[in-house]
Scaffold this motif. Structure first.
Motif, PDB file in Angstrom:
ATOM      1  N   SER A  82       0.727  -0.629   0.315  1.00  0.00           N
ATOM      2  CA  SER A  82       0.172  -0.002   0.382  1.00  0.00           C
ATOM      3  C   SER A  82       0.812   1.644  -0.092  1.00  0.00           C
ATOM      4  N   ALA A  83       1.540   1.050   0.431  1.00  0.00           N
ATOM      5  CA  ALA A  83       2.977   2.317   0.576  1.00  0.00           C
ATOM      6  C   ALA A  83       3.209   2.534  -0.892  1.00  0.00           C
ATOM      7  N   VAL A  84       3.696   1.313  -1.319  1.00  0.00           N
ATOM      8  CA  VAL A  84       4.094   2.360  -3.079  1.00  0.00           C
ATOM      9  C   VAL A  84       3.264   2.402  -3.949  1.00  0.00           C
ATOM     10  N   GLY A  85       1.844   1.453  -3.225  1.00  0.00           N
ATOM     11  CA  GLY A  85       0.525   2.262  -4.592  1.00  0.00           C
ATOM     12  C   GLY A  85       0.684   3.355  -3.986  1.00  0.00           C
ATOM     13  N   LYS A  86       0.559   4.088  -3.119  1.00  0.00           N
ATOM     14  CA  LYS A  86       0.454   5.248  -2.420  1.00  0.00           C
ATOM     15  C   LYS A  86       1.796   6.539  -2.860  1.00  0.00           C
ATOM     16  N   ALA A  87       2.583   6.215  -2.939  1.00  0.00           N
ATOM     17  CA  ALA A  87       3.571   6.963  -3.651  1.00  0.00           C
ATOM     18  C   ALA A  87       4.745   7.575  -4.449  1.00  0.00           C
ATOM     19  N   ALA A  88       3.663   5.896  -5.125  1.00  0.00           N
ATOM     20  CA  ALA A  88       2.827   5.695  -6.855  1.00  0.00           C
ATOM     21  C   ALA A  88       2.671   6.640  -7.078  1.00  0.00           C
ATOM     22  N   GLY A  89       1.486   6.517  -6.742  1.00  0.00           N
ATOM     23  CA  GLY A  89       0.132   7.863  -7.376  1.00  0.00           C
ATOM     24  C   GLY A  89       0.093   8.725  -7.069  1.00  0.00           C
ATOM     25  N   GLU A  90       1.708   9.616  -5.708  1.00  0.00           N
ATOM     26  CA  GLU A  90       1.019  10.762  -5.951  1.00  0.00           C
ATOM     27  C   GLU A  90       2.562  11.356  -6.750  1.00  0.00           C
ATOM     28  N   LYS A  91       3.205   9.896  -6.977  1.00  0.00           N
ATOM     29  CA  LYS A  91       4.176  10.761  -7.944  1.00  0.00           C
ATOM     30  C   LYS A  91       3.596  10.660  -9.793  1.00  0.00           C
ATOM     31  N   TRP A  92       2.866  10.209  -9.839  1.00  0.00           N
ATOM     32  CA  TRP A  92       2.079   9.476 -10.830  1.00  0.00           C
ATOM     33  C   TRP A  92       1.336  11.021 -11.380  1.00  0.00           C
ATOM     34  N   LYS A  93       0.491  11.444 -10.471  1.00  0.00           N
ATOM     35  CA  LYS A  93       0.041  12.707 -10.220  1.00  0.00           C
ATOM     36  C   LYS A  93       1.235  14.421 -10.941  1.00  0.00           C
ATOM     37  N   SER A  94       2.626  13.596  -9.880  1.00  0.00           N
ATOM     38  CA  SER A  94       2.694  14.643 -10.434  1.00  0.00           C
ATOM     39  C   SER A  94       3.553  14.707 -11.568  1.00  0.00           C
ATOM     40  N   MET A  95       3.745  14.181 -12.062  1.00  0.00           N
ATOM     41  CA  MET A  95       5.435  13.582 -13.993  1.00  0.00           C
ATOM     42  C   MET A  95       3.712  14.608 -14.394  1.00  0.00           C
ATOM     43  N   SER A  96       4.536  15.079 -15.602  1.00  0.00           N
ATOM     44  CA  SER A  96       3.807  15.127 -17.072  1.00  0.00           C
ATOM     45  C   SER A  96       3.715  14.665 -17.892  1.00  0.00           C
ATOM     46  N   GLU A  97       2.947  14.624 -19.133  1.00  0.00           N
ATOM     47  CA  GLU A  97       1.737  14.267 -19.580  1.00  0.00           C
ATOM     48  C   GLU A  97       3.406  13.476 -20.031  1.00  0.00           C
TER      49      GLU A  97
END
Length: 162
Positions: A82-97
């Motif tokens: 879950s921690a990885v998923g959360k971190a990934a989600g945050e980064k994913w959102k901060s990533m540009s297209e």
DNA sequence: TTTTTGATTGTTTGC
DNA sequence: GCAAACAATCAAAAA
């Protein structure tokens, strides 16, 4: 309380990040009527069609696979998925297209392959539906082996048509 | 021992 | 068209 198994991986942080907007319905529980009350989320018994191709990973999942490795390297102590998923989600959102582009490109490929597999899978279904279905030796021999061996791909190449 | 759960987002699929 | 299921992952906890 039995809620949330002891793990408590999420803790109250959920409120901090909050799933954007609970995404769909908070989670994918509450089987309405899509199928017939799935006893288990995963096919624990594989009573379905083991031959059925699994859904292709979305761009996020492709990114997640890579992110997991990096995350684990930096956080070897963290074992909670879950921690990885959360971190990934945050980064994913901060990533540009642009950053997501390579992942999306890969996801597109996976999807194309998935469609191909589904086609073959459907064909098999019809065959077995005919009754005979005896020898399924044909099995998919297709396979492609392309991209995988190509190893060149990575990084967009699809350029397809748009 | 086996199965489930937890968390993420995107895609697929059924109605 | 919408809403829910499901895709990977892995260790811990529950049954």
């Amino acid at each position: 309380m039995t809620g949330g198994r002891g793990k408590g991986a999420v803790k109250n942080t959920t409120t901090a990040l909050m799933p954007a907007d609970e995404r769909k319905a908070g989670k994918r529980k509450a089987p309405v009527g899509r199928s017939s009350i799935p006893k288990a989320k995963k096919e624990k018994k594989a009573d379905k069609d083991p031959n059925k191709p699994k859904r292709p990973p979305s761009a996020f999942f492709v990114f997640l696979e890579e992110f997991r490795i990096t995350f684990k390297k930096e956080n070897p102590n963290v074992k909670a998925v879950s921690a990885v998923g959360k971190a990934a989600g945050e980064k994913w959102k901060s990533m540009s297209e642009e950053d997501k582009a390579p992942y999306e490109a890969k996801a597109r490929k996976r999807k194309a392959d998935y469609e191909k597999q589904m086609k073959d899978y459907n064909k098999k279904q019809e065959t077995s539906a005919n009754g005979v279905a005896d020898d399924e030796d044909a099995e998919e021999a297709n396979d492609e082996e392309n991209e995988a061996s190509g190893e060149d791909g990575e990084e967009e190449d699809d350029d397809d048509e748009d």
